[in-house]
Design a protein around this motif. Structure first.
Motif, PDB file in Angstrom:
ATOM      1  N   GLY A  37       0.794  -1.139   0.171  1.00 43.15           N
ATOM      2  CA  GLY A  37       0.024   0.097   0.008  1.00 43.15           C
ATOM      3  C   GLY A  37       0.825   1.331   0.035  1.00 43.15           C
ATOM      4  N   GLY A  38       0.138   2.149  -0.156  1.00 41.67           N
ATOM      5  CA  GLY A  38       1.013   3.654   0.012  1.00 41.67           C
ATOM      6  C   GLY A  38       1.377   4.162  -1.416  1.00 41.67           C
ATOM      7  N   THR A  39       1.723   5.504  -1.444  1.00 44.48           N
ATOM      8  CA  THR A  39       2.334   6.254  -2.456  1.00 44.48           C
ATOM      9  C   THR A  39       3.728   6.703  -2.193  1.00 44.48           C
TER      10      THR A  39
ATOM     11  N   MET B  25      14.605  -1.343   9.702  1.00 40.21           N
ATOM     12  CA  MET B  25      13.513  -1.642   8.401  1.00 40.21           C
ATOM     13  C   MET B  25      12.255  -0.968   8.870  1.00 40.21           C
ATOM     14  N   LYS B  26      11.926  -1.012   9.972  1.00 40.48           N
ATOM     15  CA  LYS B  26      10.536  -0.487  10.496  1.00 40.48           C
ATOM     16  C   LYS B  26      10.822   1.189   9.982  1.00 40.48           C
ATOM     17  N   ALA B  27      11.786   1.672  10.189  1.00 34.90           N
ATOM     18  CA  ALA B  27      11.912   3.303   9.930  1.00 34.90           C
ATOM     19  C   ALA B  27      12.093   3.549   8.383  1.00 34.90           C
ATOM     20  N   VAL B  28      12.830   2.595   7.729  1.00 39.36           N
ATOM     21  CA  VAL B  28      13.216   2.613   6.212  1.00 39.36           C
ATOM     22  C   VAL B  28      11.757   2.270   5.299  1.00 39.36           C
ATOM     23  N   ALA B  29      11.189   1.203   5.819  1.00 38.09           N
ATOM     24  CA  ALA B  29       9.879   0.899   4.831  1.00 38.09           C
ATOM     25  C   ALA B  29       8.801   1.952   4.813  1.00 38.09           C
ATOM     26  N   ALA B  30       8.828   2.722   6.031  1.00 35.98           N
ATOM     27  CA  ALA B  30       7.712   3.652   5.855  1.00 35.98           C
ATOM     28  C   ALA B  30       8.139   5.141   5.011  1.00 35.98           C
ATOM     29  N   LYS B  31       9.392   5.230   4.704  1.00 36.33           N
ATOM     30  CA  LYS B  31      10.003   6.173   3.746  1.00 36.33           C
ATOM     31  C   LYS B  31      10.018   5.878   2.384  1.00 36.33           C
ATOM     32  N   TYR B  32       9.812   4.550   2.065  1.00 34.18           N
ATOM     33  CA  TYR B  32       9.710   3.961   0.700  1.00 34.18           C
ATOM     34  C   TYR B  32       8.635   3.016   0.427  1.00 34.18           C
TER      35      TYR B  32
ATOM     36  N   GLU C 273       6.264  -4.817  11.612  1.00 32.68           N
ATOM     37  CA  GLU C 273       4.893  -4.142  11.165  1.00 32.68           C
ATOM     38  C   GLU C 273       4.924  -3.063  10.155  1.00 32.68           C
ATOM     39  N   GLY C 274       4.321  -3.255   8.965  1.00 33.88           N
ATOM     40  CA  GLY C 274       4.391  -2.242   7.963  1.00 33.88           C
ATOM     41  C   GLY C 274       3.650  -2.814   6.791  1.00 33.88           C
ATOM     42  N   LYS C 275       2.935  -1.958   5.942  1.00 36.20           N
ATOM     43  CA  LYS C 275       2.102  -2.321   4.777  1.00 36.20           C
ATOM     44  C   LYS C 275       2.971  -2.932   3.687  1.00 36.20           C
ATOM     45  N   ASN C 276       4.305  -2.517   3.523  1.00 39.28           N
ATOM     46  CA  ASN C 276       4.997  -2.908   2.580  1.00 39.28           C
ATOM     47  C   ASN C 276       6.263  -4.059   3.034  1.00 39.28           C
ATOM     48  N   VAL C 277       6.115  -4.447   4.209  1.00 38.68           N
ATOM     49  CA  VAL C 277       7.046  -5.592   4.747  1.00 38.68           C
ATOM     50  C   VAL C 277       6.674  -6.832   5.020  1.00 38.68           C
ATOM     51  N   ALA C 278       7.296  -7.901   4.498  1.00 37.41           N
ATOM     52  CA  ALA C 278       7.093  -9.318   4.714  1.00 37.41           C
ATOM     53  C   ALA C 278       7.973  -9.879   5.569  1.00 37.41           C
ATOM     54  N   SER C 279       7.444 -10.476   6.637  1.00 40.94           N
ATOM     55  CA  SER C 279       8.385 -10.839   7.671  1.00 40.94           C
ATOM     56  C   SER C 279       8.473 -12.395   7.704  1.00 40.94           C
ATOM     57  N   LEU C 280       9.751 -12.771   7.269  1.00 39.05           N
ATOM     58  CA  LEU C 280       9.979 -14.134   6.854  1.00 39.05           C
ATOM     59  C   LEU C 280      10.408 -14.962   7.963  1.00 39.05           C
ATOM     60  N   VAL C 281       9.572 -15.656   8.450  1.00 35.70           N
ATOM     61  CA  VAL C 281      10.141 -16.320   9.918  1.00 35.70           C
ATOM     62  C   VAL C 281       9.976 -17.826   9.901  1.00 35.70           C
ATOM     63  N   PHE C 282      10.569 -18.694  10.650  1.00 37.25           N
ATOM     64  CA  PHE C 282      10.654 -19.915  10.428  1.00 37.25           C
ATOM     65  C   PHE C 282      10.572 -20.731  11.787  1.00 37.25           C
ATOM     66  N   ALA C 283       9.979 -22.037  11.862  1.00 32.25           N
ATOM     67  CA  ALA C 283       9.698 -22.783  12.875  1.00 32.25           C
ATOM     68  C   ALA C 283      11.167 -23.643  13.303  1.00 32.25           C
TER      69      ALA C 283
END
Length: 350
Positions: A25-27, A117-124, A137-147
Motif C-alpha cells: 500500500g501507499g504512494t 527496516m521499520k524506519a526505512v520501509a515507511a519512507k519508501y 509491522e508495515g504495509k510493505n514489509v514481509a516478515s519471513l520467519v521459521f519454525a
C-alpha cells in the motif's frame, strides 16, 4: 496478537505463492521519487547479517535465493556486507540506499535489521521490504520467519539416537530469544526420545556485537569444553562460529549437527563432513526467492510468512550416508516429523 499466515506449500515450490499475498500500500512522496520498483532492471537486494557471505550457513542460504532470482528473472541484484561494530543507523542507511537505487525487494537478513527496516520501509512505500527471522509491522514489509524449534526437535531426536555417552551438547551463538527456540526444540527432542540423555548448553556471547555469530574460535572452544564433559554429539546454532564447533567435533571423532544449510555439502567444511551427522535446515533461500517472485509477479507478499515443517520450510537432512546406519534413527525422525505436522507433538519455543 498478530495474524500469521502459514504458507500452504513448500518454499522451494513457490510458483503460486504470491496469490495469497497482500499487495503493498501507499504512494511515494516527491522526496522519495527514487522508490521505483524494478524500474531500470533492478530487482532483489539483500543486506547480510553478521558473518556475511561465506558463513556456510545462514547468509549463504540467503545468497542462494538471490542467485536463483537473478538467474530466473534476469535482472540486476545486489548483496551488501555488514560492517564491524555497526549501528542501527548504519543499517538504516544501507537499506535506504538500496531502495533509492531502485532495488525491489530489499531484504535484511537477520533480526538485527528490525529497527532499521521499520524506519526505512515507511519512507519508501513503493518498495517491498523483507526481513528474515523477525516480525516488523508495515504495509510493505514481509516478515519471513521459521519454525526453528521444529527442525531442532528433529535434531534432538537424532542426537538422542546417535549418542553413546548419553551426553550431548548445544552451542548457541548469542543469548537471544531466536536462539532460545533452537535450544528449546533440541532439548525437547532429546528428552522425549531418551530421558536419560543429558544436554549441556552454552551461549558464546550475550550480544551479536561480541562476535557470537562470527567467531569460529569461540565455537571451537565451547565445543571442546562440551566434548571434555563427554558430549559425543554437538548441535550448534551459531552462524559462522559453528564452523569451529564442527571442526572441534570432527577432530575429536564425535558427531556434529549443522544448522540452517545442509552443512555436509558445504565446500569449506568438506574435510569435516564425515562427522556432520545431519543439519537442521531452514529454507532461507526459498523464502528470499519467494518474496522476489511475488514482487516480480506484481503481487508482493506482506505480513508474517511462516515457514514450517508442513511446507518444508524447515527440516533435517539425511545427506550423510552414515545417517542411515545409526540404529533406529531414520524411523524415529520420520515418526517425530509426522507427529509435529499432525499436531500430536507440540514443540516448545522456550
Amino acid at each position: 496478537m498478530r495474524r500469521i499466515s502459514r504458507l500452504t506449500r513448500a518454499a522451494v515450490g513457490v510458483a503460486s505463492l504470491a496469490l495469497a499475498a497482500t499487495a503493498c500500500g501507499g504512494t511515494s512522496s516527491e522526496k522519495d521519487s527514487g522508490d521505483s520498483g524494478t524500474k531500470g532492471g533492478k530487482g532483489l537486494a539483500i543486506a547480510y547479517d553478521i558473518g556475511g557471505r561465506g558463513d556456510q550457513s545462514f547468509n549463504d542460504a540467503a545468497y542462494a535465493g538471490l542467485e536463483r532470482a537473478k538467474k530466473e528473472f534476469g535482472y540486476a541484484t545486489a548483496d551488501i556486507e555488514p560492517t564491524e561494530g555497526e549501528t542501527d543507523a548504519d543499517k538504516e542507511q544501507r537499506l535506504a540506499s538500496l531502495a533509492r537505487q531502485g532495488y525491489n525487494p530489499v531484504i535484511g537478513v537477520g533480526f538485527a535489521y528490525g529497527p532499521a527496516m521499520k524506519a526505512v520501509a515507511a519512507k519508501y512505500p513503493k518498495t517491498t521490504f523483507g526481513i528474515v527471522d523477525s516480525v516488523v509491522e508495515g504495509k510493505n514489509v514481509a516478515s519471513l520467519v521459521f519454525a526453528e524449534e521444529q527442525a531442532s526437535y528433529l535434531a534432538g531426536v537424532a542426537a538422542a539416537k546417535a549418542t553413546e555417552t548419553k551426553s550431548v551438547g548445544f552451542v548457541g551463538g548469542v543469548d537471544v530469544p531466536l536462539i532460545h527456540k533452537f535450544e528449546a526444540g533440541f532439548k525437547q527432542g532429546v528428552r522425549e526420545t531418551d530421558p536419560k540423555v543429558k544436554v549441556v548448553s552454552q551461549y558464546l556471547t550475550q550480544t551479536a556485537e561480541e562476535g557470537g555469530f562470527s567467531s569460529p574460535d569461540k565455537g571451537r572452544a565451547a565445543a571442546e569444553g562440551q566434548i571434555e564433559k563427554k558430549a559425543d554429539v554437538v548441535y550448534h546454532a551459531a552462524g559462522l562460529s559453528g564452523q569451529g564447533v564442527i571442526e572441534a567435533a570432527a577432530k575429536a571423532g564425535v558427531w556434529a549437527i549443522g544448522v540452517d544449510s545442509d552443512q555436509y555439502k558445504q565446500e569449506a567444511l568438506a574435510k569435516y563432513k564425515d562427522r556432520i551427522l545431519t543439519s537442521a535446515t531452514k529454507d532461507v533461500g526459498g523464502s528470499v526467492y519467494a518474496l522476489a517472485k511475488s514482487v516480480e509477479d506484481g503481487k508482493p507478499l506482506t505480513g508474517t510468512q511462516t515457514f514450517d515443517l508442513k511446507v518444508d520450510g524447515v527440516g533435517l537432512t539425511e545427506t550423510n550416508p552414515q545417517f542411515a546406519t545409526v540404529p533406529g534413527l531414520k524411523d524415529a525422525v520420520a515418526k517425530a516429523k509426522s507427529g509435529i505436522i499432525d499436531g500430536s507433538i507440540k514443540v516448545r519455543t522456550e
